[in-house]
Design an enzyme around this catalytic site. Structure first.
Site, PDB file in Angstrom:
ATOM      1  CB  CYS A 139      21.456  50.468  64.339  1.00  0.00           C
ATOM      2  SG  CYS A 139      22.247  49.268  63.615  1.00  0.00           S
ATOM      3  NE  ARG A 146      22.398  55.130  68.806  1.00  0.00           N
ATOM      4  CZ  ARG A 146      21.939  54.553  69.994  1.00  0.00           C
ATOM      5  NH1 ARG A 146      21.811  55.145  71.054  1.00  0.00           N
ATOM      6  NH2 ARG A 146      21.353  53.338  70.112  1.00  0.00           N
ATOM      7  CD1 TRP A 197      27.795  47.693  65.013  1.00  0.00           C
ATOM      8  CD2 TRP A 197      29.015  49.442  64.352  1.00  0.00           C
ATOM      9  NE1 TRP A 197      29.149  47.701  65.325  1.00  0.00           N
ATOM     10  CE2 TRP A 197      29.730  48.752  65.003  1.00  0.00           C
ATOM     11  CE3 TRP A 197      29.451  50.701  64.087  1.00  0.00           C
ATOM     12  CZ2 TRP A 197      31.125  48.889  65.095  1.00  0.00           C
ATOM     13  CZ3 TRP A 197      30.725  51.037  64.397  1.00  0.00           C
ATOM     14  CH2 TRP A 197      31.599  50.065  64.902  1.00  0.00           C
ATOM     15  CG  ASN A 254      18.454  50.046  66.179  1.00  0.00           C
ATOM     16  OD1 ASN A 254      18.752  50.465  64.760  1.00  0.00           O
ATOM     17  ND2 ASN A 254      18.216  51.088  67.058  1.00  0.00           N
ATOM     18  N   GLY A 255      18.924  45.502  66.164  1.00  0.00           N
ATOM     19  CA  GLY A 255      18.835  44.192  66.704  1.00  0.00           C
ATOM     20  C   GLY A 255      19.337  43.131  65.668  1.00  0.00           C
ATOM     21  CD  GLU A 302      43.098  45.951  79.020  1.00  0.00           C
ATOM     22  OE1 GLU A 302      42.171  46.674  78.816  1.00  0.00           O
ATOM     23  OE2 GLU A 302      43.894  45.727  78.238  1.00  0.00           O
ATOM     24  CE  LYS A 362      41.873  49.413  78.980  1.00  0.00           C
ATOM     25  NZ  LYS A 362      41.732  49.566  77.691  1.00  0.00           N
ATOM     26  CD  GLU A 382      44.771  52.160  76.657  1.00  0.00           C
ATOM     27  OE1 GLU A 382      44.604  52.286  75.508  1.00  0.00           O
ATOM     28  OE2 GLU A 382      43.896  51.551  77.350  1.00  0.00           O
ATOM     29  CG  HIS A 430      62.494  35.656  88.987  1.00  0.00           C
ATOM     30  ND1 HIS A 430      63.463  34.911  89.092  1.00  0.00           N
ATOM     31  CD2 HIS A 430      61.335  35.043  89.131  1.00  0.00           C
ATOM     32  CE1 HIS A 430      63.044  33.621  89.404  1.00  0.00           C
ATOM     33  NE2 HIS A 430      61.828  33.672  89.428  1.00  0.00           N
ATOM     34  CE  LYS A 449      37.349  52.081  70.275  1.00  0.00           C
ATOM     35  NZ  LYS A 449      37.589  51.686  71.584  1.00  0.00           N
TER      36      LYS A 449
END
Length: 610
Positions: free
Chosen positions: A2, A27, A76, A102-103, A483, A487, A490, A506, A605
């Protein structure tokens, strides 16, 4: 995360806060709001809007704003859906006190019950609202003292800005675990959660330390640190605006990679019960009796979240003793899955909570009466709303398109879920305690890997022009090989493939030659010797090797001089550590190739269409 903007000073135009708030849009947020002391009515006026800051701006354009102090906030969602009543700033019963926060207040349920017994009524679903009511309750004519006394009862994290019609001309700020700074301007003082918000007004700032409380007016600043007022240390920001938004990092992706010690900590904050060797997952409490009866799990996800699910399968089967299948959402929805609604459960993993290919199987499972769970980062998202129960990541918004901190947050959540389900079954107190203790150490371990980024950067420079790359791993680190390959594809558009180490002979070994390097993920674990044998086969065919292994392992030196060392942890938690160098490697290769690593071509995204 936030955003907070506040101001107290000689300027009586609250609209300057709107422009400052826009600087924090990068943000991520789902609602916005503001409150200001109206110099004509002598009361506080508030305005809120769900969605973009522009919606709030449209509301304010129709009004005449005049007064100071003011506070602004972008939210957020964590506790409570992203709807107007949950947007900040929040008010007390009387409308005399307003607060932006925030928090997370971990003991908000106990505080809310206590305040209700004292006659307070609540309008939102948030944890934040209890704090402004607590300040109202403790106010005896001194706003600063009321905030101080109230914070002493809070467990959790906060960065707050508080104003009151009972204390016109004052702005109170405090922080614990959530960033907050004071901007020193010619005409007053600003409060901000991020320097980006106030750079248009001042570059002189005072960074609040954890536990500090600041009392601000137009001309004075008083900061309390451990019951003693200290002399503020004013620093000069050297960043430009764009750099400030990225925290001084050149790209959001790097910023988010470097934030992982914090995001992992936020994922497990308030959830680890070290003494009991267990975890507290509040989002699962309503279904915990049903979970005791579950005999099979289906994890459904896409992309990076799918690889997190693959690691989760190893965790859940080895430590919780529950047979687990991991399914690609895009495939699962088109076959005829066999469910037993009495003893099966579906777990949907998604950063955004809006992944269309994951939502469709979720709805199918619900239609069949199967228990559905979610691991998501966005409160109020479709998956969060549609599942019967779940676990929020609390990792904060992820702006870079390629997922980094969301993945390690998902893995942390899956480790906690494993303990939760395992302790319901045969997992011993000793084993539960050991896992929980190691989870708590993760932020420090990740920090130590991030400290090696310059070394990883050198390897990226060395290998940046290779057309192809292989990623190898076994057991828990096989999904991390997948992954790592994803990455680097991407971010750098380098062709890469991830494989299980034992699969080399194999077929894929036919590709290996001097121009085909391998990233070998081979920590000293139960399959280390097997991985050594696999890598020996590549070395014999002149394939370059980058080895990721456990610190202190000198035996790997005969395989390669290019070695990245990671700290030792439990085998089940190793993927959270081993993926960090792969993220950094992909990032730097992309940078060296001159690409926009924050926005790779053809990708979005949140994938909300099939």
């Amino acid at each position: 995360m936030c955003g907070i903007i506040g101001y107290v000073g000689h300027k009586n135009d609250p609209r300057i806060g709107l422009d400052a708030l826009k600087r924090l849009e990068y943000r991520g947020y789902d609602s916005a709001g503001m409150a200001y002391y109206n110099s004509k009515t002598k009361k506080i006026t508030a305005n809120k809007a769900v969605g973009r800051i522009s919606f709030l701006e449209n509301k304010l354009n129709a009004k005449k704003l005049e007064g100071s102090p003011f506070i602004y906030h972008t939210r957020w969602a964590t506790h409570g859906a992203p709807i107007q009543k949950n947007a900040h700033p929040h008010a007390d019963c009387t409308g005399n006190f307003y607060l932006a926060h925030n928090g997370i207040i971990e003991n908000y349920l106990q505080l809310r019950d206590w305040l209700k017994n004292k006659g307070h009524s609540f309008k939102s679903e948030t944890d934040t609202e209890v704090l402004v009511h607590l300040i109202e309750h403790n106010f005896k004519g001194d706003l600063f003292n009321a905030v101080k006394v109230s914070l002493a009862r809070v467990t959790g994290t906060y960065g707050i800005a508080v104003i009151s019609s009972k204390a016109p001309g004052e702005l109170i700020a405090a922080r614990l675990g959530s960033p907050l700074l004071i901007g020193v301007a010619k005409d007053g003082h600003f409060v901000a959660s991020d320097p980006a918000g106030i750079l248009a007004h001042t570059k002189k700032v005072v960074y609040l330390e954890d536990g500090e409380i600041a009392k601000l007016n137009a001309d004075e600043m008083h900061i309390l640190n451990k019951n003693t007022f200290k002399e503020p240390e004013v620093e000069e920001i050297e960043w430009n605006l764009e750099e400030a938004q990225k925290g001084g990092y050149p790209h959001f992706m790097l910023k988010e990679i470097m934030e992982q010690p914090s995001s992992i900590r936020e994922t497990f904050r308030g959830r680890l019960i070290l003494r009991d060797g267990n975890v507290k997952l509040g989002g699962l409490e309503l279904v915990q009796e049903k979970l005791k009866q579950i005999k099979k799990l289906h994890i459904i996800a896409c992309g990076t979240a799918y690889y997190a699910g693959m690691v989760g399968k190893y965790m859940l089967e080895e430590y919780a003793g529950i047979p687990t299948e991991v399914e690609l959402g895009s495939e699962f929805r088109y076959r005829k899955p066999i469910f037993d609604k009495k003893d099966s459960a579906v777990i949907c993993i998604s950063q955004s909570g809006e992944t269309a290919d994951t939502i469709a199987p979720l709805k199918e499972a619900k239609n069949r009466g199967v228990l559905t769970l979610g691991i998501v980062n966005v409160v109020g998202s479709t998956i969060a709303r549609e599942t019967d129960a779940g676990v929020y990541n609390h990792a904060g918004p992820e702006i870079g398109v390629a997922s980094t901190k969301a993945l390690t947050s998902q893995l942390t959540a899956l480790a906690m879920l494993t303990v939760f389900l395992g302790r319901q079954r045969q997992m011993s107190h000793t084993m539960g305690k050991r896992i929980v203790e190691e989870i708590e150490k993760l932020p420090k371990l990740v920090e130590s890997v991030l400290a090696e980024k310059e070394k990883i950067k050198k390897f990226a420079r060395k290998y940046k022009n290779y057309p192809n790359m292989l990623y190898l791993g076994r057991k828990y680190n096989y999904p991390i090989a997948l992954e790592g390959a994803l990455k680097v594809k991407e971010i750098s558009y380098m062709h890469a493939e991830g494989y299980a180490g034992g699969e080399m002979k194999h077929g894929p070994i036919a590709l290996i030659e001097e121009s085909f390097p391998t990233m070998a993920i081979m920590p000293k674990d139960s399959v280390y010797e097997k991985m050594v044998s696999n890598i020996e086969e590549l070395k014999a065919r002149s394939g370059p090797i980058i080895a990721v292994t456990t610190r202190g392992n000198k035996s790997v030196g005969h395989l390669s001089k290019d070695v990245i060392y990671i700290p030792k942890t439990l085998e089940m938690l190793t993927p959270i550590i081993s993926v960090i160098p792969l993220q950094l490697f992909a990032y730097y290769v992309g940078v060296f190739r001159g690409l926009n690593v924050d926005k790779p071509r053809n990708l979005a995204k949140s994938v909300t269409v099939e």
